[in-house]
Design an enzyme around this catalytic site. Structure first.
Site, PDB file in Angstrom:
ATOM      1  N   HIS A  16       1.653  -3.429  -2.777  1.00  0.00           N
ATOM      2  CA  HIS A  16       1.112  -2.149  -2.310  1.00  0.00           C
ATOM      3  C   HIS A  16       0.293  -1.478  -3.405  1.00  0.00           C
ATOM      4  O   HIS A  16       0.027  -2.065  -4.461  1.00  0.00           O
ATOM      5  CB  HIS A  16       2.230  -1.250  -1.775  1.00  0.00           C
ATOM      6  CG  HIS A  16       3.285  -0.914  -2.795  1.00  0.00           C
ATOM      7  ND1 HIS A  16       3.037  -0.099  -3.864  1.00  0.00           N
ATOM      8  CD2 HIS A  16       4.574  -1.298  -2.899  1.00  0.00           C
ATOM      9  CE1 HIS A  16       4.137   0.015  -4.587  1.00  0.00           C
ATOM     10  NE2 HIS A  16       5.082  -0.704  -4.027  1.00  0.00           N
TER      11      HIS A  16
ATOM     12  N   HIS B 288       1.455  -1.536  -7.095  1.00  0.00           N
ATOM     13  CA  HIS B 288       1.219  -2.821  -7.765  1.00  0.00           C
ATOM     14  C   HIS B 288      -0.263  -2.943  -8.130  1.00  0.00           C
ATOM     15  O   HIS B 288      -0.620  -3.371  -9.228  1.00  0.00           O
ATOM     16  CB  HIS B 288       1.582  -3.987  -6.838  1.00  0.00           C
ATOM     17  CG  HIS B 288       3.031  -4.043  -6.466  1.00  0.00           C
ATOM     18  ND1 HIS B 288       3.465  -3.997  -5.167  1.00  0.00           N
ATOM     19  CD2 HIS B 288       4.146  -4.124  -7.221  1.00  0.00           C
ATOM     20  CE1 HIS B 288       4.791  -4.063  -5.133  1.00  0.00           C
ATOM     21  NE2 HIS B 288       5.232  -4.131  -6.373  1.00  0.00           N
TER      22      HIS B 288
ATOM     23  N   CYS C  47      22.826  -1.663  -8.015  1.00  0.00           N
ATOM     24  CA  CYS C  47      21.772  -1.425  -7.024  1.00  0.00           C
ATOM     25  C   CYS C  47      20.954  -2.706  -6.909  1.00  0.00           C
ATOM     26  O   CYS C  47      20.300  -3.109  -7.890  1.00  0.00           O
ATOM     27  CB  CYS C  47      20.863  -0.249  -7.411  1.00  0.00           C
ATOM     28  SG  CYS C  47      19.425  -0.162  -6.308  1.00  0.00           S
TER      29      CYS C  47
ATOM     30  N   CYS D 132      17.112  -2.187  -7.494  1.00  0.00           N
ATOM     31  CA  CYS D 132      16.721  -2.066  -8.920  1.00  0.00           C
ATOM     32  C   CYS D 132      17.122  -3.315  -9.692  1.00  0.00           C
ATOM     33  O   CYS D 132      16.653  -3.545 -10.791  1.00  0.00           O
ATOM     34  CB  CYS D 132      17.446  -0.912  -9.606  1.00  0.00           C
ATOM     35  SG  CYS D 132      16.993   0.718  -9.106  1.00  0.00           S
TER      36      CYS D 132
ATOM     37  N   CYS E 227      21.880   5.108  -5.245  1.00  0.00           N
ATOM     38  CA  CYS E 227      20.836   4.944  -6.257  1.00  0.00           C
ATOM     39  C   CYS E 227      19.777   6.018  -6.022  1.00  0.00           C
ATOM     40  O   CYS E 227      19.274   6.145  -4.901  1.00  0.00           O
ATOM     41  CB  CYS E 227      20.212   3.554  -6.125  1.00  0.00           C
ATOM     42  SG  CYS E 227      18.599   3.438  -6.914  1.00  0.00           S
TER      43      CYS E 227
ATOM     44  N   HIS F 138      16.210   4.323  -4.860  1.00  0.00           N
ATOM     45  CA  HIS F 138      16.106   3.669  -3.546  1.00  0.00           C
ATOM     46  C   HIS F 138      16.884   4.374  -2.447  1.00  0.00           C
ATOM     47  O   HIS F 138      16.816   3.971  -1.282  1.00  0.00           O
ATOM     48  CB  HIS F 138      16.533   2.195  -3.669  1.00  0.00           C
ATOM     49  CG  HIS F 138      15.602   1.425  -4.552  1.00  0.00           C
ATOM     50  ND1 HIS F 138      15.862   1.215  -5.890  1.00  0.00           N
ATOM     51  CD2 HIS F 138      14.384   0.882  -4.312  1.00  0.00           C
ATOM     52  CE1 HIS F 138      14.852   0.547  -6.426  1.00  0.00           C
ATOM     53  NE2 HIS F 138      13.942   0.337  -5.494  1.00  0.00           N
TER      54      HIS F 138
ATOM     55  N   LYS G 114       7.106   8.892  -4.405  1.00  0.00           N
ATOM     56  CA  LYS G 114       6.625   7.616  -4.928  1.00  0.00           C
ATOM     57  C   LYS G 114       6.274   6.702  -3.756  1.00  0.00           C
ATOM     58  O   LYS G 114       7.032   6.603  -2.796  1.00  0.00           O
ATOM     59  CB  LYS G 114       7.724   6.962  -5.767  1.00  0.00           C
ATOM     60  CG  LYS G 114       7.317   5.623  -6.344  1.00  0.00           C
ATOM     61  CD  LYS G 114       8.478   4.912  -7.016  1.00  0.00           C
ATOM     62  CE  LYS G 114       8.055   3.522  -7.462  1.00  0.00           C
ATOM     63  NZ  LYS G 114       9.149   2.612  -7.711  1.00  0.00           N
TER      64      LYS G 114
ATOM     65  N   LYS H  40       7.653   0.628  -0.501  1.00  0.00           N
ATOM     66  CA  LYS H  40       7.849  -0.023   0.795  1.00  0.00           C
ATOM     67  C   LYS H  40       9.040   0.587   1.538  1.00  0.00           C
ATOM     68  O   LYS H  40       8.963   0.878   2.730  1.00  0.00           O
ATOM     69  CB  LYS H  40       8.069  -1.524   0.527  1.00  0.00           C
ATOM     70  CG  LYS H  40       8.109  -2.366   1.754  1.00  0.00           C
ATOM     71  CD  LYS H  40       6.727  -2.586   2.338  1.00  0.00           C
ATOM     72  CE  LYS H  40       6.873  -3.275   3.685  1.00  0.00           C
ATOM     73  NZ  LYS H  40       5.719  -3.164   4.520  1.00  0.00           N
TER      74      LYS H  40
HETATM   75  N1  MSP Z   1      10.105  -7.251 -11.284  1.00  0.00           N
HETATM   76  C1  MSP Z   1      10.214  -6.006 -11.947  1.00  0.00           C
HETATM   77  C2  MSP Z   1       9.408  -6.023 -13.258  1.00  0.00           C
HETATM   78  C3  MSP Z   1       9.800  -7.117 -14.211  1.00  0.00           C
HETATM   79  S1  MSP Z   1       8.786  -7.081 -15.621  1.00  0.00           S
HETATM   80  C4  MSP Z   1       9.485  -8.190 -16.630  1.00  0.00           C
HETATM   81  C5  MSP Z   1       9.680  -4.887 -11.054  1.00  0.00           C
HETATM   82  N2  MSP Z   1       8.921  -5.263 -10.007  1.00  0.00           N
HETATM   83  S2  MSP Z   1       8.296  -4.275  -8.924  1.00  0.00           S
HETATM   84  O1  MSP Z   1       7.580  -5.108  -7.994  1.00  0.00           O
HETATM   85  O2  MSP Z   1       9.302  -3.422  -8.400  1.00  0.00           O
HETATM   86  O3  MSP Z   1       7.296  -3.351  -9.691  1.00  0.00           O
HETATM   87  C6  MSP Z   1       6.229  -3.923 -10.428  1.00  0.00           C
HETATM   88  C7  MSP Z   1       5.458  -2.849 -11.148  1.00  0.00           C
HETATM   89  O4  MSP Z   1       4.859  -2.008 -10.164  1.00  0.00           O
HETATM   90  C8  MSP Z   1       6.348  -1.964 -12.023  1.00  0.00           C
HETATM   91  O5  MSP Z   1       5.732  -1.700 -13.263  1.00  0.00           O
HETATM   92  C9  MSP Z   1       6.478  -0.700 -11.215  1.00  0.00           C
HETATM   93  O6  MSP Z   1       6.641   0.463 -11.997  1.00  0.00           O
HETATM   94  C10 MSP Z   1       5.118  -0.672 -10.507  1.00  0.00           C
HETATM   95  N3  MSP Z   1       5.155   0.161  -9.324  1.00  0.00           N
HETATM   96  C11 MSP Z   1       5.828  -0.037  -8.157  1.00  0.00           C
HETATM   97  N4  MSP Z   1       5.622   1.041  -7.347  1.00  0.00           N
HETATM   98  C12 MSP Z   1       4.829   1.953  -7.972  1.00  0.00           C
HETATM   99  C13 MSP Z   1       4.124   3.102  -7.578  1.00  0.00           C
HETATM  100  N5  MSP Z   1       4.297   3.699  -6.422  1.00  0.00           N
HETATM  101  N6  MSP Z   1       3.198   3.583  -8.436  1.00  0.00           N
HETATM  102  C14 MSP Z   1       2.836   2.930  -9.594  1.00  0.00           C
HETATM  103  N7  MSP Z   1       3.487   1.845  -9.976  1.00  0.00           N
HETATM  104  C15 MSP Z   1       4.708   1.516  -9.361  1.00  0.00           C
HETATM  105  O7  MSP Z   1       9.941  -3.734 -11.344  1.00  0.00           O
END
Ligand code: MSP
Length: 671
Positions: free
Chosen positions: A20, A23, A128, A131, A145, A148, A295, A298
């Site tokens: 999304h 990411h 969680c 997380c 949590c 979430h 935030k 999903k």
């Molecule tokens: N898999 C772990 C990271 C492991 S790194 C060794 C993870 N994955 S995640 O898919 O949940 O998130 C990936 C990245 O996207 C993280 O840095 C997270 O902060 C970022 N984001 C996820 N949602 C976000 C927003 N809504 N806004 C900005 N970034 C956020 O965490």
């Protein structure tokens, strides 16, 4: 000064669902820094990837009815496709289910174990799954949590532990003595304050499921997903080719603020235990929020699909919006109307029109050729880019990418102001014209160069249409002849006001009863008097009769294009319900609508014989004007030129005397 090599990484995403905006944002930010480093000639290695193990993925795969490996293989394609569409220039894409990563993660575990930093114990705690971490009693909110908003699971099992507590003081000392280690300062303080408390050892194995990397010395257990995932930053350098000596330590780990602790306490402790150097910096970005300040995630159901936005506006526009609009390190709300406004004003008006103007003038007045470099007196005196270039790179080094773009935009605006001031459309002398337009092209060359990390495709298009090199500005002083080719608008006015809406996943069509044009009140007026603005050289102060009790005072930016005599007694059309403003001390109530002519001049639209005070209409749109219209509401109803007529969505603007005409360029905006 930057070093001669740069290793940058992003967090590796969980592929339990589709990618999304959050990411996408993180990858674009990191891509900006990777491209900026390459632009400076620094050897760069840029890593992104996927975090494919753990309970969360296993559960998602079970739910989908697929074996986990098959499930992540499929999802990996979706993530790769998105990052391709976003033009992310990664050098390597690591997936933690790859054998190369398994091998290194096991080696790392063994190094840490040899250090005496792993022991077996029992663990009981609230876990969680989203997380993928244990939460302490103080972290839980109503037993849930807080991120979430779902209940945690009580996990009670035998597990291997990493002596995290042993490294607390060393990590804290490192953070204290390396202020640049955590960006921004706010996050650094957050971690330092947390490090004042006790740090508990970390459970690093699980035995209740098997989707993970089996421990070399006890295959009944799989490695805890975070211990496994963090290792990716190093494992990708070890295999397929060992490039660790060139690129480790990493220069910049780009991550979101929710995973700060893992990157600034756990990862450094793992590296210290294994005897590896610590990364130079963890750059923490904020969250992309929805319009209500939540935030984007999903599980909340408020995600905006980046692909839809790219389809609507192009990838470069989305990249620009990310880098320009969200302050580095801070949260920011994603809003399509904000994006639209920046599209129209910063990209369309400031940059797009500037390029079009310069290109057209070089073509019509200089036969399409102009020299830059060498002795360019006006360029070096009035548009000298040195200070801006320095400020841009300083902001990049300080990880303040939005500020770098602000610097660049000030320069774009200064270039516009210079052209308005020099009014090349009026210059007859060819030498003088070449000097002025040469200055414009030289300035735009620098703009394209510094824009390329943000908008690589647009920057290449600008360079191609102006016939300038994109890569090196070291050769700025070398004289060259540029062949300027026909330039199409880079950011055409968006006729149709389609909207990408949060959570719904569908573009929303405007409804007939709230058509943005209905909010406009455009009237026929007659200019009675023209004076120069006392304090702004671009502006005239006009007295305009709109058939009301009193004539209105309206400031108009026509001074570079017309003489007072061209305007007095002339009929014009006026956006009459525009919110009044004070422009450099002079109140202004309305806007005279005008457009761009081929030769760069700006000309007012012409209502012909229509009576003063008549309201302009568009067939099929009922008028329902707002009392005080904002500029952004006006921009939502873009007016443009078609075959000499002012149109809204291809329909002519008209009065009882016929269509509103204007001696302007087809496709040009009317504003
Ligand atoms: N898999 C772990 C990271 C492991 S790194 C060794 C993870 N994955 S995640 O898919 O949940 O998130 C990936 C990245 O996207 C993280 O840095 C997270 O902060 C970022 N984001 C996820 N949602 C976000 C927003 N809504 N806004 C900005 N970034 C956020 O965490």
């Amino acid at each position: 000064m930057p070093a001669d090599r740069f290793y940058i990484t992003t967090a590796i995403d969980y592929p339990n669902s589709v990618p999304h905006m959050g990411h996408a944002y993180e990858k674009v930010v990191a891509d900006f820094y990777a491209r900026a480093a390459r632009l400076r000639g620094i050897e760069t290695h840029f890593l992104i990837g996927l975090d494919e193990h753990g309970q969360k993925i296993q559960e998602a795969a079970d739910k989908a009815g697929h074996p986990p490996q098959e499930f992540v293989d499929e999802k990996a394609e979706v993530f790769r496709r998105l990052y391709g569409q976003l033009n992310i220039s990664f050098d390597d894409f690591i997936r933690t289910s790859e054998p190369r990563h398994h091998e290194f993660a096991r080696e790392l575990y063994e190094r840490v174990s040899k250090r005496g930093d792993i022991y077996k114990d029992h663990y009981e705690g609230d876990y969680c799954i989203s997380c993928e971490k244990f939460l302490t009693a103080t972290e839980l909110v109503d037993g849930k949590c807080p991120i979430h908003e779902r209940p945690t699971t009580v996990v009670k099992e035998e597990s291997y532990f990493f002596r995290l507590s042993k490294y607390r003081d060393q990590v804290r000392a490192h953070i204290e003595s390396h202020p640049e280690f955590i960006y921004p300062e706010e996050r650094r303080r957050e971690i330092l304050s947390r490090l004042n408390d006790d740090v508990r050892d970390l459970s690093i194995s699980r035995s209740t499921f098997d989707w993970g990397i089996p421990l070399p010395d006890d295959p009944e257990h799989v490695l805890y997903v975070w211990f496994d995932a963090l290792a990716n930053y190093y494992s990708a350098l070890v295999r397929p080719k060992d490039i660790t000596s060139r690129f480790w330590p990493a220069d910049c780990h780009v991550i979101g603020k929710d995973i700060l602790w893992f990157h600034t306490m756990i990862w450094p402790a793992m590296l210290l235990s294994a005897g590896y150097e610590l990364p130079r910096q963890v750059m923490v970005h904020g969250f992309i929020l929805d319009k209500d300040g939540r935030k984007m995630a999903k599980h909340v159901g408020n995600v905006v699909d980046p692909v839809e936005v790219m389809d609507e506006y192009t990838v470069d526009v989305l990249r620009y919006y990310f880098i320009r609009s969200f302050s580095s390190g801070k949260d920011g709300k994603f809003s399509v109307s904000d994006l639209e406004e920046r599209y129209n004003s910063e990209l369309g008006n400031d940059l797009g029109n500037l390029i079009l103007r310069v290109a057209k003038l070089v073509q019509t007045k200089l036969g399409g050729r102009v020299r830059i470099g060498g002795e360019q007196r006006e360029f070096s005196e009035r548009l000298n880019p040195e200070a801006m270039i320095e400020a841009y790179w300083k902001a990049v080094d300080a990880r303040e990418h939005n500020r770098a773009l602000e610097e660049l935009w000030e320069y774009v605006r200064a270039t516009n102001a210079y052209l308005n001031d020099r009014a090349p459309w009026r210059i007859k002398d060819e030498g003088e014209l070449a000097e002025v337009l040469g200055a414009g092209v030289a300035a735009l060359r620098i703009v394209a160069h510094l824009l390329s990390p943000v908008m690589p495709t647009v920057a290449a298009e600008i360079a191609a249409s102006l016939g300038v090199p994109l890569e090196s500005v070291e050769t700025m002083s070398v004289e060259m002849e540029c062949e300027v080719s026909a330039s199409k608008p880079l950011f055409p006015r968006r006729e149709d006001e389609k909207r990408v809406s949060a959570g719904k996943g569908k573009a929303k069509q405007p409804q007939a009863d709230v058509d943005p044009f209905s909010k406009l009140e455009i009237k026929v007026g007659k200019i009675e008097a023209v004076e120069n603005h006392p304090d702004a050289d671009q502006l005239f102060v006009l007295k305009v009769d709109l058939g009301e009790e009193e004539s209105r005072t309206i400031c108009a930016g026509l001074r570079a294009h017309l003489q007072p005599a061209d305007l007095v007694d002339r009929k014009v059309i006026v956006l009459a319900n525009l919110k009044p403003a004070v422009l450099r001390g002079v109140p202004s109530a309305g806007m005279v609508l005008a457009s761009d002519r081929n030769d760069g001049a700006v000309v007012p639209a012409d209502p012909g014989d229509a009576p003063i005070g008549e309201t302009i209409t568009v067939e099929g749109i009922e008028s329902n004007p707002k009392k005080k219209l904002s500029k952004s509401n006006f921009e939502k109803a873009p007016l443009s030129m078609k075959g000499g007529v002012v149109v809204y969505r291809d329909k002519p603007l008209r009065t009882s005397a016929g269509e509103i005409r204007c001696d302007a360029n087809d496709g040009a905006s009317v504003r």
